[in-house]
Motif scaffolding. Structure first.
Motif, PDB file in Angstrom:
ATOM      1  N   THR A  99       0.812  -1.227   0.000  1.00 15.70           N
ATOM      2  CA  THR A  99       0.000   0.000   0.000  1.00 15.70           C
ATOM      3  C   THR A  99       0.843   1.274   0.000  1.00 15.70           C
ATOM      4  O   THR A  99       0.540   2.209  -0.761  1.00 15.70           O
ATOM      5  N   PRO A 100       1.910   1.369   0.807  1.00 19.72           N
ATOM      6  CA  PRO A 100       2.694   2.616   0.799  1.00 19.72           C
ATOM      7  C   PRO A 100       3.419   2.903  -0.513  1.00 19.72           C
ATOM      8  O   PRO A 100       3.935   4.006  -0.693  1.00 19.72           O
ATOM      9  N   PHE A 101       3.452   1.955  -1.446  1.00 23.75           N
ATOM     10  CA  PHE A 101       4.082   2.206  -2.740  1.00 23.75           C
ATOM     11  C   PHE A 101       3.208   3.068  -3.639  1.00 23.75           C
ATOM     12  O   PHE A 101       3.716   3.724  -4.556  1.00 23.75           O
ATOM     13  N   VAL A 102       1.904   3.078  -3.414  1.00 25.24           N
ATOM     14  CA  VAL A 102       0.966   3.701  -4.352  1.00 25.24           C
ATOM     15  C   VAL A 102       0.891   5.202  -4.098  1.00 25.24           C
ATOM     16  O   VAL A 102       0.397   5.658  -3.057  1.00 25.24           O
ATOM     17  N   ASP A 103       1.364   5.981  -5.068  1.00 24.23           N
ATOM     18  CA  ASP A 103       1.467   7.434  -4.904  1.00 24.23           C
ATOM     19  C   ASP A 103       0.113   8.080  -4.643  1.00 24.23           C
ATOM     20  O   ASP A 103       0.001   9.039  -3.862  1.00 24.23           O
ATOM     21  N   ASN A 128      13.844   0.264   2.195  1.00 22.14           N
ATOM     22  CA  ASN A 128      14.149  -0.852   3.099  1.00 22.14           C
ATOM     23  C   ASN A 128      13.397  -2.119   2.689  1.00 22.14           C
ATOM     24  O   ASN A 128      13.955  -3.221   2.731  1.00 22.14           O
ATOM     25  N   ILE A 129      12.118  -1.961   2.309  1.00 23.81           N
ATOM     26  CA  ILE A 129      11.336  -3.112   1.870  1.00 23.81           C
ATOM     27  C   ILE A 129      12.005  -3.777   0.671  1.00 23.81           C
ATOM     28  O   ILE A 129      12.197  -5.007   0.634  1.00 23.81           O
ATOM     29  N   LEU A 130      12.363  -2.979  -0.328  1.00 27.23           N
ATOM     30  CA  LEU A 130      12.925  -3.518  -1.561  1.00 27.23           C
ATOM     31  C   LEU A 130      14.297  -4.139  -1.326  1.00 27.23           C
ATOM     32  O   LEU A 130      14.595  -5.222  -1.851  1.00 27.23           O
ATOM     33  N   LYS A 154       0.406  -7.178 -12.371  1.00 31.79           N
ATOM     34  CA  LYS A 154      -0.220  -7.317 -13.688  1.00 31.79           C
ATOM     35  C   LYS A 154      -1.673  -7.750 -13.478  1.00 31.79           C
ATOM     36  O   LYS A 154      -1.938  -8.715 -12.770  1.00 31.79           O
ATOM     37  N   SER A 155      -2.614  -7.062 -14.081  1.00 32.75           N
ATOM     38  CA  SER A 155      -4.016  -7.434 -13.933  1.00 32.75           C
ATOM     39  C   SER A 155      -4.868  -6.798 -15.017  1.00 32.75           C
ATOM     40  O   SER A 155      -4.661  -5.638 -15.391  1.00 32.75           O
ATOM     41  N   ALA A 156      -5.834  -7.563 -15.505  1.00 28.26           N
ATOM     42  CA  ALA A 156      -6.823  -7.045 -16.444  1.00 28.26           C
ATOM     43  C   ALA A 156      -8.079  -6.580 -15.720  1.00 28.26           C
ATOM     44  O   ALA A 156      -9.042  -6.168 -16.354  1.00 28.26           O
ATOM     45  N   GLY A 157      -8.067  -6.661 -14.387  1.00 24.38           N
ATOM     46  CA  GLY A 157      -9.231  -6.284 -13.606  1.00 24.38           C
ATOM     47  C   GLY A 157      -9.367  -4.786 -13.406  1.00 24.38           C
ATOM     48  O   GLY A 157      -8.655  -3.983 -14.012  1.00 24.38           O
ATOM     49  N   HIS A 158     -10.275  -4.411 -12.517  1.00 25.17           N
ATOM     50  CA  HIS A 158     -10.672  -3.024 -12.308  1.00 25.17           C
ATOM     51  C   HIS A 158      -9.485  -2.083 -12.076  1.00 25.17           C
ATOM     52  O   HIS A 158      -9.427  -0.991 -12.646  1.00 25.17           O
ATOM     53  N   LEU A 165       4.495  -0.617  -8.645  1.00 24.59           N
ATOM     54  CA  LEU A 165       5.057  -1.956  -8.414  1.00 24.59           C
ATOM     55  C   LEU A 165       5.720  -2.495  -9.677  1.00 24.59           C
ATOM     56  O   LEU A 165       6.718  -3.223  -9.597  1.00 24.59           O
ATOM     57  N   GLU A 166       5.180  -2.152 -10.838  1.00 25.49           N
ATOM     58  CA  GLU A 166       5.835  -2.546 -12.086  1.00 25.49           C
ATOM     59  C   GLU A 166       7.244  -1.966 -12.155  1.00 25.49           C
ATOM     60  O   GLU A 166       8.194  -2.633 -12.599  1.00 25.49           O
ATOM     61  N   ALA A 167       7.375  -0.714 -11.718  1.00 29.94           N
ATOM     62  CA  ALA A 167       8.665  -0.036 -11.818  1.00 29.94           C
ATOM     63  C   ALA A 167       9.645  -0.463 -10.723  1.00 29.94           C
ATOM     64  O   ALA A 167      10.847  -0.587 -10.981  1.00 29.94           O
ATOM     65  N   GLN A 168       9.139  -0.703  -9.500  1.00 29.23           N
ATOM     66  CA  GLN A 168      10.045  -0.900  -8.373  1.00 29.23           C
ATOM     67  C   GLN A 168      10.150  -2.348  -7.899  1.00 29.23           C
ATOM     68  O   GLN A 168      11.236  -2.814  -7.528  1.00 29.23           O
ATOM     69  N   LEU A 169       9.038  -3.075  -7.908  1.00 30.58           N
ATOM     70  CA  LEU A 169       9.039  -4.435  -7.374  1.00 30.58           C
ATOM     71  C   LEU A 169       9.301  -5.487  -8.447  1.00 30.58           C
ATOM     72  O   LEU A 169      10.057  -6.440  -8.224  1.00 30.58           O
ATOM     73  N   LEU A 170       8.687  -5.337  -9.605  1.00 30.99           N
ATOM     74  CA  LEU A 170       8.783  -6.354 -10.653  1.00 30.99           C
ATOM     75  C   LEU A 170      10.227  -6.688 -11.035  1.00 30.99           C
ATOM     76  O   LEU A 170      10.550  -7.881 -11.186  1.00 30.99           O
ATOM     77  N   PRO A 171      11.132  -5.704 -11.212  1.00 32.20           N
ATOM     78  CA  PRO A 171      12.514  -6.063 -11.568  1.00 32.20           C
ATOM     79  C   PRO A 171      13.184  -6.978 -10.543  1.00 32.20           C
ATOM     80  O   PRO A 171      13.973  -7.849 -10.911  1.00 32.20           O
TER      81      PRO A 171
END
Length: 267
Positions: A99-103, A128-130, A154-158, A165-171
């Motif tokens: 949750t704290p990742f979402v601007d 620290n999380i990453l 990644k999601s096709a939902g709402h 998260l794509e930018a920071q967590l996915l890699p």
């Protein structure tokens, strides 16, 4: 869910967040803890450890209350921390506080109040999380690696993809060859297979409500399954094989996906 849990002889349950609607708990004495957890999941098969992450709706209440050991004294099944690791021997489960990742929760809270205690300075908290996740994944010798977070990658939902998260967590997930990213947030059941890695994206957000018809087109080569109704998923693991199943609210299997890994022995 209780019936399936009995058939599978489950070891534990994972909750992908938004544990209490709409605005989390008001404190450790909030009756919602009993109304939405203790008095709901009463089947014998579900009297196992429940590993929880916080969702954005949990942060709208007293988020710290959900982390309190007082709740575990009330119901010993309840385990909730911000980010942590569960070692299941052949698999490790890495829980991430997304949750704290979402601007937008900080820049445009839309009349919601969030409990950001212990989060600031935010940049340091996220770093620290990453860093901790990356280090733990690199040190892990588990055959299977699961990362659990509330928000979609990644999601096709709402809610679609979570760009932060794509930018920071996915890699980090890709670099460390994580097998599965499991999330909630979107009120659907979903399986997306990455086209550029072995990473599988599993959404299990249909435990309560569902948003019917709210789905965006996705490449069918990647979209293995999408269900815009209620339900849940199960994971069965051995050293060499994982078996994923998605169930509707009646416990009927709607989608199965199995993968195996070679076992190597040295003498």
């Amino acid at each position: 869910m209780g019936i399936i849990g009995e058939k599978l002889k489950i070891d534990f349950v994972i909750s992908t967040g938004d544990n209490f609607y709409d605005d989390g708990l008001t404190g450790t004495d909030d009756p919602a803890f009993h109304d939405s957890f203790t008095d709901i999941y009463t089947a014998d098969s579900l009297q196992k450890p429940w590993y929880n992450v916080l969702g954005n709706h949990d942060y709208r209440g007293d988020a710290v209350a959900q982390l309190s050991p007082i709740l575990r004294q009330i119901d010993s099944r309840w385990i909730c921390l911000r980010s942590y690791i569960v070692d299941a021997e052949i698999a490790e489960f890495f829980f991430v506080d997304t949750t704290p990742f979402v601007d937008g929760y900080f820049t445009d809270p839309k009349d919601h109040t969030y409990d950001w205690r212990d989060i600031f300075p935010r940049e340091k908290y996220l770093q620290n999380i990453l860093e901790d996740l990356d280090s733990a994944l690199k040190e892990s010798t588990a055959k299977w690696k699961f990362v659990i977070g509330h928000h979609t990658v990644k999601s096709a939902g709402h809610h679609r993809n979570t760009i932060e998260l794509e930018a920071q967590l996915l890699p980090i997930l890709q670099e460390n060859k994580v097998d599965f990213y499991v999330n909630g947030h979107d009120h659907c059941l979903e399986h997306i297979s990455s086209s550029d890695s072995e990473l599988q994206f599993l959404t299990s957000g249909g435990g309560s409500k569902a948003w019917r018809g709210d789905v965006e087109w996705w490449n069918p080569k990647e979209m293995k399954f999408y269900h815009d109704g209620q339900g849940f998923m199960s994971v069965e693991l051995t050293q060499s094989e994982v078996d994923i199943k998605f169930y509707n609210v009646f416990g009927t299997v709607m989608h199965t996906w199995t993968s195996s890994k070679q076992l190597y022995f040295t003498i």
